[in-house]
Design an enzyme around this catalytic site. Sequence first.
Site, mmCIF file in Angstrom:
data_model
loop_
_atom_site.group_PDB
_atom_site.id
_atom_site.type_symbol
_atom_site.label_atom_id
_atom_site.label_comp_id
_atom_site.label_asym_id
_atom_site.label_seq_id
_atom_site.Cartn_x
_atom_site.Cartn_y
_atom_site.Cartn_z
ATOM 1 N N ASP A 133 24.410 -10.779 22.028
ATOM 2 C CA ASP A 133 23.826 -10.952 21.001
ATOM 3 C C ASP A 133 24.556 -10.334 19.404
ATOM 4 O OD1 ASP A 133 21.451 -11.415 22.799
ATOM 5 O OD2 ASP A 133 20.342 -9.376 22.129
ATOM 6 N N ARG A 168 17.547 -39.269 20.055
ATOM 7 C CA ARG A 168 16.210 -38.522 19.932
ATOM 8 C C ARG A 168 16.977 -36.734 18.380
ATOM 9 N NH1 ARG A 168 16.415 -38.538 26.450
ATOM 10 N NH2 ARG A 168 15.103 -40.957 26.907
HETATM 11 O O1 F6P Z 1 19.966 -8.794 25.649
HETATM 12 C C1 F6P Z 1 20.751 -9.841 26.058
HETATM 13 C C2 F6P Z 1 19.844 -10.961 26.745
HETATM 14 O O2 F6P Z 1 20.985 -11.662 26.741
HETATM 15 C C3 F6P Z 1 19.166 -11.115 24.674
HETATM 16 O O3 F6P Z 1 19.665 -12.235 24.688
HETATM 17 C C4 F6P Z 1 17.686 -11.918 26.033
HETATM 18 O O4 F6P Z 1 16.584 -11.722 25.210
HETATM 19 C C5 F6P Z 1 17.915 -10.653 27.247
HETATM 20 O O5 F6P Z 1 19.063 -10.381 27.119
HETATM 21 C C6 F6P Z 1 17.096 -11.399 28.097
HETATM 22 O O6 F6P Z 1 17.048 -10.312 29.147
HETATM 23 P P1 F6P Z 1 17.141 -10.627 30.562
HETATM 24 O O7 F6P Z 1 18.008 -10.578 31.833
HETATM 25 O O8 F6P Z 1 16.924 -8.761 31.403
HETATM 26 O O9 F6P Z 1 15.603 -11.236 30.362
#
Ligand code: F6P
Length: 329
Positions: A133, A168
């Site tokens: 992130d 699209r």
């Molecule tokens: O924090 C990293 C992340 O990949 C976020 O971008 C995403 O919202 C989240 O983790 C998803 O988490 P999980 O794999 O636990 O569903």
Amino acid sequence: MTKEIKRIAVFTSGGDAPAMNAAIRAIVRNAFNNDLHIYGIMRGYEGMIDGNFKRLETTDVSNIIHRGGTVLKTARSQRFLTLEGRKQAYENLRDNDIDALIAIGGNGTFTGALKFMEEYPDVRVLGIPGTIDNDLFGTDFTVGFDTAVNTAVQAVDKIRDTADSHNRLFFVEVMGRHSGFIALHTAIAGGAGGVLIPEEDSNIDDLVKLLKRGAKRAKLFSIVIVAEGNHMGTVYDIARQVEEKIDVYDDIKVTVIGHLQRGGSPSAFDRVLASILGFGAVEALLEGKSGAMVGIRHNAVHLTPFKEAISKSKPLNKDLLRMAHILAQ
Ligand code: F6P
């Protein structure tokens, strides 16, 4: 005077990120270089509570620099949120004579580390920002972000071919629950026609206006990048609402890239970053540092106290955002 450390442990926690393995490798190799004993804790705080520790030799980290995921596995631990869980973890560290920890993860990981240190100040803890992130204050980049953006851009390039062929409009959702770093960089590098991120208030009418402006200049297809944490709703809601107000495309489609962004062989940038931070974390521990995230700022290793890293929000580069909007037109 700070106590000399002899045994350190490393673990990965929270969502995995490409190049976590490169960070583990650098920690293990630099620990060996300094005659420290090094342990790996499996599945993050869960393994700390269960006593799942593994002595690491330098050969254990051979042939992992190019691999995605984490060889130490990871978890989002609920038990570490409890007093009993942290007490058990502490007892296991004591039983193994571990005097310092290096935690590789994101906000949740460092929040846990800070709480743990407040209760058990005799264990030194440093963190390495490992999350796709890129949302941690105190570091210009987090380990895994560059690879995730490259994966998303490759996907967008492919979608562009089919979007163009069919005239699209595509909405492409990328990860980022609370931040738009992946979305913004993917939008710029992918030549997107729009970007929706949590850090900015956007609305359907403005988006429709932007798309119609493009269509007037014979832009017959478009791609809009949507961060999962945007404030306008799910990517499907957004696509449906836009569909009601625009009739310039042959069709409107949605693609959610999802966990594809979390896997894969790390980019060279991420491998170098993870190596610098892993190496730097061991050096910082030896200098007596504790309670901080080892990040990178202006190309140099920079320590930020956990308290700051988890409580301050990392600002998105406003100039980049302005540029992305202008280039999208
Ligand atoms: O924090 C990293 C992340 O990949 C976020 O971008 C995403 O919202 C989240 O983790 C998803 O988490 P999980 O794999 O636990 O569903």
